[in-house]
Design an enzyme around this catalytic site. Structure first.
Site, PDB file in Angstrom:
ATOM      1  N   LEU A   1      -7.251  -0.327  -2.750  1.00 16.04           N
ATOM      2  CA  LEU A   1      -6.616  -0.964  -3.912  1.00 16.04           C
ATOM      3  C   LEU A   1      -6.580  -2.477  -3.758  1.00 16.04           C
ATOM      4  O   LEU A   1      -6.591  -2.996  -2.635  1.00 16.04           O
ATOM      5  CB  LEU A   1      -5.200  -0.422  -4.117  1.00 16.04           C
ATOM      6  CG  LEU A   1      -4.142  -0.624  -3.024  1.00 16.04           C
ATOM      7  CD1 LEU A   1      -3.569  -2.013  -3.015  1.00 16.04           C
ATOM      8  CD2 LEU A   1      -3.030   0.400  -3.198  1.00 16.04           C
ATOM      9  N   ARG A   2      -6.586  -3.147  -4.896  1.00 16.00           N
ATOM     10  CA  ARG A   2      -6.452  -4.615  -4.897  1.00 16.00           C
ATOM     11  C   ARG A   2      -5.078  -4.969  -5.420  1.00 16.00           C
ATOM     12  O   ARG A   2      -4.666  -4.434  -6.458  1.00 16.00           O
ATOM     13  CB  ARG A   2      -7.502  -5.245  -5.835  1.00 16.00           C
ATOM     14  CG  ARG A   2      -8.925  -5.064  -5.413  1.00 16.00           C
ATOM     15  CD  ARG A   2      -9.864  -5.280  -6.575  1.00 16.00           C
ATOM     16  NE  ARG A   2      -9.617  -4.312  -7.648  1.00 16.00           N
ATOM     17  CZ  ARG A   2     -10.218  -4.317  -8.828  1.00 16.00           C
ATOM     18  NH1 ARG A   2     -11.075  -5.261  -9.127  1.00 16.00           N
ATOM     19  NH2 ARG A   2      -9.955  -3.400  -9.734  1.00 16.00           N
ATOM     20  N   GLU A   3      -4.393  -5.864  -4.721  1.00 11.64           N
ATOM     21  CA  GLU A   3      -3.111  -6.324  -5.248  1.00 11.64           C
ATOM     22  C   GLU A   3      -3.372  -6.962  -6.610  1.00 11.64           C
ATOM     23  O   GLU A   3      -4.388  -7.614  -6.817  1.00 11.64           O
ATOM     24  CB  GLU A   3      -2.476  -7.337  -4.292  1.00 11.64           C
ATOM     25  CG  GLU A   3      -1.929  -6.650  -3.063  1.00 11.64           C
ATOM     26  CD  GLU A   3      -1.393  -7.614  -2.022  1.00 11.64           C
ATOM     27  OE1 GLU A   3      -1.054  -8.754  -2.372  1.00 11.64           O
ATOM     28  OE2 GLU A   3      -1.321  -7.219  -0.851  1.00 11.64           O
TER      29      GLU A   3
ATOM     30  N   ASN B   1     -14.633  -4.411   2.862  1.00  9.62           N
ATOM     31  CA  ASN B   1     -13.893  -5.679   2.746  1.00  9.62           C
ATOM     32  C   ASN B   1     -14.733  -6.859   3.214  1.00  9.62           C
ATOM     33  O   ASN B   1     -14.744  -7.917   2.594  1.00  9.62           O
ATOM     34  CB  ASN B   1     -12.603  -5.616   3.571  1.00  9.62           C
ATOM     35  CG  ASN B   1     -11.433  -5.134   2.721  1.00  9.62           C
ATOM     36  OD1 ASN B   1     -11.627  -4.702   1.600  1.00  9.62           O
ATOM     37  ND2 ASN B   1     -10.233  -5.213   3.255  1.00  9.62           N
TER      38      ASN B   1
ATOM     39  N   GLY C   1     -14.261 -20.727  -5.377  1.00 13.35           N
ATOM     40  CA  GLY C   1     -12.849 -21.096  -5.391  1.00 13.35           C
ATOM     41  C   GLY C   1     -12.426 -21.764  -4.102  1.00 13.35           C
ATOM     42  O   GLY C   1     -13.268 -22.267  -3.346  1.00 13.35           O
TER      43      GLY C   1
ATOM     44  N   VAL D   1       0.826  -1.216   0.000  1.00 12.38           N
ATOM     45  CA  VAL D   1       0.000   0.000   0.000  1.00 12.38           C
ATOM     46  C   VAL D   1       0.859   1.264   0.000  1.00 12.38           C
ATOM     47  O   VAL D   1       0.621   2.182  -0.786  1.00 12.38           O
ATOM     48  CB  VAL D   1      -0.954  -0.018   1.220  1.00 12.38           C
ATOM     49  CG1 VAL D   1      -1.558   1.353   1.477  1.00 12.38           C
ATOM     50  CG2 VAL D   1      -2.068  -1.025   0.973  1.00 12.38           C
TER      51      VAL D   1
ATOM     52  N   CYS E   1      -5.631  -9.086   3.522  1.00  9.26           N
ATOM     53  CA  CYS E   1      -6.696  -8.206   4.025  1.00  9.26           C
ATOM     54  C   CYS E   1      -7.947  -8.932   4.511  1.00  9.26           C
ATOM     55  O   CYS E   1      -8.288  -8.843   5.684  1.00  9.26           O
ATOM     56  CB  CYS E   1      -7.068  -7.197   2.947  1.00  9.26           C
ATOM     57  SG  CYS E   1      -5.746  -6.036   2.618  1.00  9.26           S
TER      58      CYS E   1
ATOM     59  N   LYS F   1     -14.048   1.096   5.473  1.00 11.58           N
ATOM     60  CA  LYS F   1     -13.044   0.128   5.009  1.00 11.58           C
ATOM     61  C   LYS F   1     -13.416  -1.297   5.460  1.00 11.58           C
ATOM     62  O   LYS F   1     -13.437  -2.239   4.664  1.00 11.58           O
ATOM     63  CB  LYS F   1     -11.664   0.534   5.562  1.00 11.58           C
ATOM     64  CG  LYS F   1     -10.563  -0.448   5.269  1.00 11.58           C
ATOM     65  CD  LYS F   1     -10.293  -0.584   3.785  1.00 11.58           C
ATOM     66  CE  LYS F   1      -9.404  -1.777   3.522  1.00 11.58           C
ATOM     67  NZ  LYS F   1      -9.232  -2.059   2.107  1.00 11.58           N
TER      68      LYS F   1
HETATM   69  P1  NAD Z   1       3.161  -4.601   4.048  1.00 14.54           P
HETATM   70  O1  NAD Z   1       3.466  -5.589   5.101  1.00 14.54           O
HETATM   71  O2  NAD Z   1       3.351  -4.955   2.620  1.00 14.54           O
HETATM   72  O3  NAD Z   1       3.995  -3.268   4.312  1.00 14.54           O
HETATM   73  C1  NAD Z   1       4.164  -2.688   5.554  1.00 14.54           C
HETATM   74  C2  NAD Z   1       5.511  -1.958   5.558  1.00 14.54           C
HETATM   75  O4  NAD Z   1       5.631  -1.206   6.765  1.00 14.54           O
HETATM   76  C3  NAD Z   1       6.722  -2.912   5.527  1.00 14.54           C
HETATM   77  O5  NAD Z   1       7.566  -2.565   4.451  1.00 14.54           O
HETATM   78  C4  NAD Z   1       7.410  -2.675   6.877  1.00 14.54           C
HETATM   79  O6  NAD Z   1       8.822  -2.818   6.811  1.00 14.54           O
HETATM   80  C5  NAD Z   1       6.994  -1.256   7.170  1.00 14.54           C
HETATM   81  N1  NAD Z   1       7.100  -0.876   8.579  1.00 14.54           N
HETATM   82  C6  NAD Z   1       6.769  -1.581   9.688  1.00 14.54           C
HETATM   83  N2  NAD Z   1       7.015  -0.854  10.794  1.00 14.54           N
HETATM   84  C7  NAD Z   1       7.514   0.337  10.384  1.00 14.54           C
HETATM   85  C8  NAD Z   1       7.938   1.515  11.051  1.00 14.54           C
HETATM   86  N3  NAD Z   1       7.914   1.599  12.366  1.00 14.54           N
HETATM   87  N4  NAD Z   1       8.382   2.544  10.312  1.00 14.54           N
HETATM   88  C9  NAD Z   1       8.426   2.467   8.960  1.00 14.54           C
HETATM   89  N5  NAD Z   1       8.014   1.388   8.267  1.00 14.54           N
HETATM   90  C10 NAD Z   1       7.566   0.332   8.974  1.00 14.54           C
HETATM   91  O7  NAD Z   1       1.653  -4.157   4.326  1.00 14.54           O
HETATM   92  P2  NAD Z   1       0.551  -3.718   3.240  1.00 14.54           P
HETATM   93  O8  NAD Z   1      -0.002  -4.915   2.570  1.00 14.54           O
HETATM   94  O9  NAD Z   1       1.104  -2.606   2.438  1.00 14.54           O
HETATM   95  O10 NAD Z   1      -0.590  -3.155   4.197  1.00 14.54           O
HETATM   96  C11 NAD Z   1      -0.443  -1.935   4.891  1.00 14.54           C
HETATM   97  C12 NAD Z   1      -1.793  -1.551   5.464  1.00 14.54           C
HETATM   98  O11 NAD Z   1      -2.704  -1.272   4.406  1.00 14.54           O
HETATM   99  C13 NAD Z   1      -2.455  -2.627   6.316  1.00 14.54           C
HETATM  100  O12 NAD Z   1      -3.155  -2.020   7.358  1.00 14.54           O
HETATM  101  C14 NAD Z   1      -3.413  -3.280   5.346  1.00 14.54           C
HETATM  102  O13 NAD Z   1      -4.520  -3.880   6.003  1.00 14.54           O
HETATM  103  C15 NAD Z   1      -3.872  -2.095   4.524  1.00 14.54           C
HETATM  104  N6  NAD Z   1      -4.319  -2.434   3.162  1.00 14.54           N
HETATM  105  C16 NAD Z   1      -3.651  -3.376   2.441  1.00 14.54           C
HETATM  106  C17 NAD Z   1      -4.064  -3.655   1.139  1.00 14.54           C
HETATM  107  C18 NAD Z   1      -3.356  -4.703   0.312  1.00 14.54           C
HETATM  108  O14 NAD Z   1      -3.911  -5.133  -0.700  1.00 14.54           O
HETATM  109  N7  NAD Z   1      -2.154  -5.134   0.693  1.00 14.54           N
HETATM  110  C19 NAD Z   1      -5.155  -2.963   0.577  1.00 14.54           C
HETATM  111  C20 NAD Z   1      -5.786  -1.988   1.339  1.00 14.54           C
HETATM  112  C21 NAD Z   1      -5.367  -1.718   2.635  1.00 14.54           C
END
Ligand code: NAD
Length: 437
Positions: free
Chosen positions: A154-156, A212, A257, A12, A264, A208
């Site tokens: 967003l969707r991966e 989801n 599926g 994200v 998420c 949110k």
């Molecule tokens: P992720 O695990 O890919 O990324 C998190 C990042 O934060 C990592 O790179 C980690 O090193 C970093 N991090 C951790 N502690 C830190 C700190 N103290 N300072 C700086 N960086 C730090 O997570 P994500 O998939 O990107 O998800 C992030 C958030 O967004 C979550 O709350 C998730 O639920 C939400 N979200 C995710 C998606 C998705 O599709 N992945 C979609 C919508 C919302």
């Protein structure tokens, strides 16, 4: 145009940073992960996301996108701080807020002038209030701020498109100034139509989770319909297509599926269920979706065991697809993890293949065999199971596969293989809720 710091450069954070730089802002993406930031600084993208690399390169060249480990300095230089760290599931089922809490402390220590502080991570309803309280708890001169909840949808796999052309952008804030600042950073979005909706912080947080959970519920629903179809000789594909033509239902998220996974849906459903319990509200539908999904994953394992005559002991099984869905390298909570664990628990052997996610799965299962293409993975196996709907699996050369395999068992948990062809080649196959040919 604003100066923005993103804290947490994961799926994200990176897409958000890149997207906001594409909108004309100056963005520093920060993280504590040295490896990630070094890769990005040398032009390598640490995740697989279609279309991302190209925009990263363009915005670096245009001096609008930077990557840094120096979070303190980045905060001091920026007008908008966006929190995008992970909020994984804790042992109790609620969201683990330790990463957000740690970032809030860092922000607090480095507030040097007025800033808009925005949470993009998915956080439990009420988190915004706590964050504001924490930020105010050590008031220093010049440390004024306003708070915004700006959840991400967003969707991966299609994250770039989803970010650049979103259905909606939710800005939850009680501050008009913060609202206007956020509108400014998203400015190019409302040239044609305005997707921005302003709400309260709590409403934004709830939108949110509600979104989801609804999508996850829809998946669990069609999975259960598929399971019933199998018992009553109906075909779930036709059922889903017909249901989807009803505008009130829509055809999205109606694909049966192996159970939903990813970073998420599973954790967000559990978190919402936990929040409801804390508030003495019974959410039967959410709990049912969680339960149905757990069963669906197990059901796929049972299907494989029932399909392969003589059971799985000593059998070699090709598992095609490890990512939780196509077009991503993310394997968090992927149904293939359950499937591989099950095969191993029955003393079977696994030949794994994913176009992108082999390396991610290697960290969880270091002792299974990984292959670089489908045809190597299926060589001499007794059975094959399709776990992810990658495009390349939709057009497999089934004749070639049939002659490479020792056995003739195929489980298609994504309903993407051609049943006529499977029958013609004398495969013994199963799928999810389809009438066999
Ligand atoms: P992720 O695990 O890919 O990324 C998190 C990042 O934060 C990592 O790179 C980690 O090193 C970093 N991090 C951790 N502690 C830190 C700190 N103290 N300072 C700086 N960086 C730090 O997570 P994500 O998939 O990107 O998800 C992030 C958030 O967004 C979550 O709350 C998730 O639920 C939400 N979200 C995710 C998606 C998705 O599709 N992945 C979609 C919508 C919302």
């Amino acid at each position: 145009m604003k100066n923005i710091t993103i804290i947490g450069t994961g799926y994200v954070g990176l897409v958000t940073g890149v997207g906001l730089s594409e909108f004309g802002n100056k963005v520093i993406c920060t993280d504590i992960n040295n490896d990630k930031i070094s890769k990005l600084n040398s032009g390598k993208v640490p995740i697989y996301e279609p279309g991302l690399e190209e925009i990263i390169i363009r915005n670096i060249q245009n001096d609008r996108l930077f990557f840094s480990l120096d979070i303190a300095a980045s905060i001091k230089k920026s007008e908008v701080i966006i929190i995008a760290v992970g909020t994984p599931q804790s042992d109790h089922g609620d969201a683990d807020m330790q990463y957000v809490d740690s970032v809030v402390n860092t922000i607090k220590e480095n507030l040097n002038n007025y800033k808009v502080i925005c949470t993009k991570s998915t956080v439990p309803i009420g988190s915004g209030k706590k964050i504001i309280k924490s930020l105010k708890s050590s008031y220093k001169e010049n440390s004024d701020f306003n708070y915004v909840s700006n959840p991400e949808f967003l969707r991966e796999g299609s994250a770039v498109k989803d970010f650049l052309w979103p259905d909606r952008v939710i800005i939850g804030t009680s501050s008009l100034n913060a609202y206007e600042t956020m509108c400014d950073i998203y400015r190019p979005l409302y040239i044609n139509k305005n997707p921005i909706k302003r709400t309260s912080v709590e409403t934004a947080e709830m939108i949110k989770y509600a979104s989801n959970s609804f999508l996850a519920l829809k998946i669990s629903y069609i999975n259960e319909i598929a399971n019933l179809c199998e018992q009553v000789d109906a075909d779930v594909h036709d059922v889903a297509v017909a249901m989807g033509k009803d505008g009130r239902i829509s055809d999205k998220f109606l694909h049966p599926g192996p159970g939903f996974g990813g970073s998420c849906f599973p954790k967000d459903l559990r978190s919402l269920s936990y929040i409801a319990k804390e508030n003495d509200v019974k959410m039967s539908t959410i709990n049912a979706a969680i339960e149905a999904n757990k069963k669906q994953k197990y059901l796929m394992c049972c299907k494989l065991e029932n399909l392969v005559s003589g059971g799985l002991k000593g059998k070699e099984i090709a598992v095609l697809g490890l990512a939780f869905k196509a077009n991503t390298d993310d394997i968090r909570d992927s149904s293939s993890i359950e499937m591989i664990s099950f095969i191993l628990s029955k003393s079977g052997k696994v030949n794994a293949y994913d176009p992108i996610a082999n390396d991610s799965m290697l960290k969880i299962f270091p002792n299974i065999a990984y292959f670089q293409n489908v045809y190597e993975a299926v060589n001499k196996v007794d059975a094959l199971v399709v776990m992810t709907e990658w495009n390349e699996f939709r057009s497999l050369d089934l004749r070639k596969i049939r002659s490479a395999m020792n056995g003739n068992f195929i489980l298609d948990t994504r309903n993407i293989l051609n049943m006529k062809e499977l029958s013609a080649l004398k495969f013994v196959y199963d799928n999810v809720g389809r009438q066999k040919i």
